[in-house]
Design a protein around this motif. Structure first.
Motif, PDB file in Angstrom:
ATOM      1  N   ASN A  28      -9.053   5.037 -32.299  1.00 57.40           N
ATOM      2  CA  ASN A  28      -9.419   5.250 -30.996  1.00 57.40           C
ATOM      3  C   ASN A  28      -8.496   4.419 -29.889  1.00 57.40           C
ATOM      4  N   TYR A  29      -7.258   3.688 -30.801  1.00 62.01           N
ATOM      5  CA  TYR A  29      -6.464   2.626 -29.861  1.00 62.01           C
ATOM      6  C   TYR A  29      -5.122   3.578 -29.723  1.00 62.01           C
ATOM      7  N   GLN A  30      -5.112   4.632 -30.486  1.00 65.47           N
ATOM      8  CA  GLN A  30      -3.789   5.278 -30.422  1.00 65.47           C
ATOM      9  C   GLN A  30      -3.255   5.800 -29.283  1.00 65.47           C
ATOM     10  N   GLY A  36      -2.527   4.892 -37.233  1.00 66.93           N
ATOM     11  CA  GLY A  36      -3.189   3.536 -36.929  1.00 66.93           C
ATOM     12  C   GLY A  36      -2.285   2.291 -37.511  1.00 66.93           C
ATOM     13  N   VAL A  37      -2.716   1.413 -38.177  1.00 70.47           N
ATOM     14  CA  VAL A  37      -2.118   0.432 -38.761  1.00 70.47           C
ATOM     15  C   VAL A  37      -2.211   0.492 -40.220  1.00 70.47           C
ATOM     16  N   HIS A  38      -1.454  -0.295 -40.883  1.00 69.76           N
ATOM     17  CA  HIS A  38      -1.250  -0.534 -42.439  1.00 69.76           C
ATOM     18  C   HIS A  38      -2.456  -0.337 -42.936  1.00 69.76           C
ATOM     19  N   GLY A  84       1.780  -2.890 -38.328  1.00 65.28           N
ATOM     20  CA  GLY A  84       0.746  -3.846 -39.070  1.00 65.28           C
ATOM     21  C   GLY A  84      -0.221  -4.328 -38.137  1.00 65.28           C
ATOM     22  N   CYS A  85      -1.200  -5.275 -38.683  1.00 59.76           N
ATOM     23  CA  CYS A  85      -2.154  -6.010 -37.954  1.00 59.76           C
ATOM     24  C   CYS A  85      -1.931  -7.461 -37.998  1.00 59.76           C
ATOM     25  N   PRO A  86      -1.550  -8.090 -37.016  1.00 66.23           N
ATOM     26  CA  PRO A  86      -1.527  -9.543 -37.021  1.00 66.23           C
ATOM     27  C   PRO A  86      -2.827 -10.286 -37.583  1.00 66.23           C
ATOM     28  N   MET A  87      -3.930 -10.071 -37.365  1.00 65.08           N
ATOM     29  CA  MET A  87      -4.956 -10.512 -37.804  1.00 65.08           C
ATOM     30  C   MET A  87      -5.077 -10.296 -39.261  1.00 65.08           C
ATOM     31  N   ALA A  88      -4.955  -9.188 -39.858  1.00 61.83           N
ATOM     32  CA  ALA A  88      -4.843  -8.900 -41.377  1.00 61.83           C
ATOM     33  C   ALA A  88      -3.706  -9.737 -41.996  1.00 61.83           C
ATOM     34  N   VAL A 119     -12.591  -4.959 -42.826  1.00 66.79           N
ATOM     35  CA  VAL A 119     -11.390  -3.870 -43.047  1.00 66.79           C
ATOM     36  C   VAL A 119     -10.126  -4.228 -42.738  1.00 66.79           C
ATOM     37  N   ASN A 120     -10.202  -4.902 -41.639  1.00 65.03           N
ATOM     38  CA  ASN A 120      -8.647  -5.335 -41.077  1.00 65.03           C
ATOM     39  C   ASN A 120      -8.240  -6.440 -41.925  1.00 65.03           C
ATOM     40  N   SER A 121      -7.826  -6.249 -43.297  1.00 64.29           N
ATOM     41  CA  SER A 121      -7.150  -7.168 -44.157  1.00 64.29           C
ATOM     42  C   SER A 121      -6.480  -6.284 -45.231  1.00 64.29           C
ATOM     43  N   TYR A 151      -8.013 -14.297 -36.221  1.00 64.33           N
ATOM     44  CA  TYR A 151      -8.479 -13.510 -35.045  1.00 64.33           C
ATOM     45  C   TYR A 151      -7.570 -12.571 -34.729  1.00 64.33           C
ATOM     46  N   CYS A 152      -8.024 -11.500 -33.791  1.00 64.99           N
ATOM     47  CA  CYS A 152      -7.229 -10.596 -33.252  1.00 64.99           C
ATOM     48  C   CYS A 152      -6.590 -11.069 -31.968  1.00 64.99           C
ATOM     49  N   PRO A 153      -5.388 -11.221 -32.001  1.00 63.84           N
ATOM     50  CA  PRO A 153      -4.572 -11.957 -30.655  1.00 63.84           C
ATOM     51  C   PRO A 153      -4.933 -11.181 -29.374  1.00 63.84           C
ATOM     52  N   ILE A 154      -4.898  -9.879 -29.689  1.00 63.28           N
ATOM     53  CA  ILE A 154      -5.473  -9.240 -28.433  1.00 63.28           C
ATOM     54  C   ILE A 154      -6.892  -9.513 -27.899  1.00 63.28           C
ATOM     55  N   HIS A 155      -7.661  -9.335 -28.735  1.00 51.28           N
ATOM     56  CA  HIS A 155      -9.108  -9.501 -28.210  1.00 51.28           C
ATOM     57  C   HIS A 155      -9.234 -11.074 -27.760  1.00 51.28           C
ATOM     58  N   GLU A 156      -8.605 -11.853 -28.531  1.00 49.66           N
ATOM     59  CA  GLU A 156      -8.631 -13.543 -28.278  1.00 49.66           C
ATOM     60  C   GLU A 156      -8.183 -13.627 -26.812  1.00 49.66           C
ATOM     61  N   PRO A 190     -16.551  -7.052 -30.823  1.00 50.15           N
ATOM     62  CA  PRO A 190     -17.099  -8.288 -31.569  1.00 50.15           C
ATOM     63  C   PRO A 190     -15.824  -8.944 -31.823  1.00 50.15           C
ATOM     64  N   GLU A 191     -14.675  -8.590 -31.709  1.00 52.17           N
ATOM     65  CA  GLU A 191     -13.426  -9.588 -32.058  1.00 52.17           C
ATOM     66  C   GLU A 191     -13.170 -10.336 -30.994  1.00 52.17           C
ATOM     67  N   CYS A 192     -13.829 -10.308 -29.714  1.00 48.02           N
ATOM     68  CA  CYS A 192     -13.619 -11.154 -28.451  1.00 48.02           C
ATOM     69  C   CYS A 192     -14.278 -12.500 -28.888  1.00 48.02           C
ATOM     70  N   VAL A 241      -3.201  -5.180 -24.906  1.00 45.37           N
ATOM     71  CA  VAL A 241      -2.392  -4.213 -25.397  1.00 45.37           C
ATOM     72  C   VAL A 241      -2.204  -4.410 -26.858  1.00 45.37           C
ATOM     73  N   CYS A 242      -2.434  -3.968 -27.929  1.00 44.97           N
ATOM     74  CA  CYS A 242      -1.921  -3.968 -29.160  1.00 44.97           C
ATOM     75  C   CYS A 242      -0.786  -3.304 -29.312  1.00 44.97           C
ATOM     76  N   ARG A 243       0.526  -3.820 -29.532  1.00 46.75           N
ATOM     77  CA  ARG A 243       1.754  -3.109 -29.979  1.00 46.75           C
ATOM     78  C   ARG A 243       1.922  -2.412 -31.008  1.00 46.75           C
ATOM     79  N   ASP A 244       1.344  -2.802 -32.057  1.00 48.51           N
ATOM     80  CA  ASP A 244       1.247  -2.428 -33.445  1.00 48.51           C
ATOM     81  C   ASP A 244       0.477  -0.823 -33.175  1.00 48.51           C
ATOM     82  N   MET A 245      -0.563  -0.858 -32.496  1.00 46.57           N
ATOM     83  CA  MET A 245      -1.442   0.339 -32.482  1.00 46.57           C
ATOM     84  C   MET A 245      -0.522   1.380 -31.610  1.00 46.57           C
ATOM     85  N   LYS A 246       0.631   1.139 -30.814  1.00 41.93           N
ATOM     86  CA  LYS A 246       1.479   1.848 -29.789  1.00 41.93           C
ATOM     87  C   LYS A 246       2.538   2.323 -30.250  1.00 41.93           C
TER      88      LYS A 246
HETATM   89 FE1  SF4 Z   1      -5.150  -5.807 -35.513  1.00 40.88          FE
HETATM   90 FE2  SF4 Z   1      -6.276  -6.480 -33.112  1.00 40.88          FE
HETATM   91 FE3  SF4 Z   1      -4.210  -4.598 -33.161  1.00 40.88          FE
HETATM   92 FE4  SF4 Z   1      -6.679  -4.062 -34.223  1.00 40.88          FE
HETATM   93  S1  SF4 Z   1      -6.180  -4.687 -32.184  1.00 40.88           S
HETATM   94  S2  SF4 Z   1      -4.846  -3.668 -35.169  1.00 40.88           S
HETATM   95  S3  SF4 Z   1      -7.363  -6.121 -35.210  1.00 40.88           S
HETATM   96  S4  SF4 Z   1      -4.066  -6.904 -33.992  1.00 40.88           S
END
Ligand code: SF4
Ligand code: 13P
Length: 301
Positions: free
Chosen positions: A23-25, A58-60, A83-87, A111-113, A168-173, A196-198, A256-261
């Motif tokens: 959904n973030y793509q 999506g991400v890795h 990738g995903c910085p939280m993972a 699952v974000n791992s 934590y997810c840096p974007i939601h944080e 819930p990542e907020c 904005v999650c750069r990895d998702m873009k």
């Molecule tokens: Fe990871 Fe957050 Fe990006 Fe989702 S939004 S992929 S949890 S950094």
């Protein structure tokens, strides 16, 4: 000359491939999807499809989850560096040390791992089912990794004692109560939906707490017409597309999650042409990781 989208559709058919999209793509990727969804919906579809190839936008970790569930299929991630910085905030080595230092208790992993972290876990969860997964466990004390915000939220909903990893997810944080207040001042009638990542202080002031697809469902069914969206800004696109007569505002345009873009249609086309970008989890990690992912899927019906 066919458009990139037409070429992609033709190649998907030729390769017996399915295109799964988070959904973030970016909008142009969502518009190409066979299924657009949250992490749980995409995992379930990856487990059930009879396609021979899964192209994962999506991400890795999402592509890894598809590989864990469908070892006989080719799973392609069009941009390997997504990738995903939280993972990346937890490693299998660090989790092994943590488990060795604690009394025996279940380990619930978001699952974000990475797959090797899942392989050390009792069960996985997503943001859509963390509460029900934890409730289903016959244990009053457990460890949740890697998202401390999801863990604290789950503890508040289940009353269980949850030890958590400091990830934590840096974007939601990034979302602050001040930013939410600004959005509420500008749109006093709007419903504030938060992921819930907020942080806990954000969830305390939210009207609705839900995964990305949970937010889409809520907006579809609600009588209210305007919403402040407390998650990655990519979700604004499917919300607005499905509800053209409703209004959606980002809680903060910094989310904005750069990895998702990273993935563009040209990347999807290239990976279907070359079949490069395969993500394959080795069997010695896949088998124990599958136990944890499968258990989650069974619990989610
Ligand atoms: Fe990871 Fe957050 Fe990006 Fe989702 S939004 S992929 S949890 S950094
Ligand atoms: P959901 O798809 O579970 O809502 O997850 C949000 C997310 O951050 C995925 O990276």
């Amino acid at each position: 000359m066919n458009s990139v989208a037409e070429k992609i559709r033709a190649l998907l058919q030729q390769r017996k491939a399915i295109l799964l999209v988070h959904n973030y793509q970016p909008p142009e990727i969502q518009d190409l999807a066979d299924l657009c969804g949250d992490s749980l919906e995409l995992s379930i579809r990856a487990a059930q499809t009879d396609a021979e190839v899964i192209v994962f936008c999506g991400v890795h970790f999402m592509a890894e989850t598809a590989s864990i569930l469908s070892p006989g299929k080719t799973v392609l991630l069009p941009r390997h560096e997504a990738g995903c910085p939280m993972a990346d905030m937890i490693t299998a080595e660090a989790l092994k040390h943590k488990i060795a230092s604690m009394a025996p208790m279940p380990v619930v992993t978001y699952v974000n791992s990475t797959a090797d972290v899942k392989a050390l876990s009792t069960v996985c969860c997503t943001s859509a089912n963390a509460v029900s997964v934890v409730e289903s466990l016959d244990a009053e004390e457990l460890l949740m990794t890697p998202d401390r915000n999801l863990a604290r939220y789950t503890a508040s909903r289940t009353g269980k004692k949850i030890h958590y990893w400091e990830g934590y997810c840096p974007i939601h944080e990034r979302l602050t109560p001040e930013a939410v207040q600004l959005a509420r001042d500008a749109h006093p009638e709007a419903v504030f939906m938060a992921h819930p990542e907020c942080r806990p202080e954000i969830l305390e002031i939210a009207d609705v707490i839900a995964s990305t697809s949970g937010m889409i469902r809520h907006a579809r069914e609600a009588d209210q017409r305007s919403f402040i969206v407390g998650t990655e800004v990519g979700l604004l696109y499917p919300l607005q597309k499905e509800n053209p007569d409703k209004e959606f505002y980002p809680a903060s345009d910094k989310m904005v999650c750069r990895d998702m873009k990273r993935i563009a249609p040209e990347d999807v086309l290239r990976c279907l042409e070359t079949m490069e970008g395969e993500v394959k989890v080795p069997e010695e990690i896949r088998v124990p990781a599958l136990r944890a992912v499968q258990r989650m899927i069974e619990l989610s019906g």
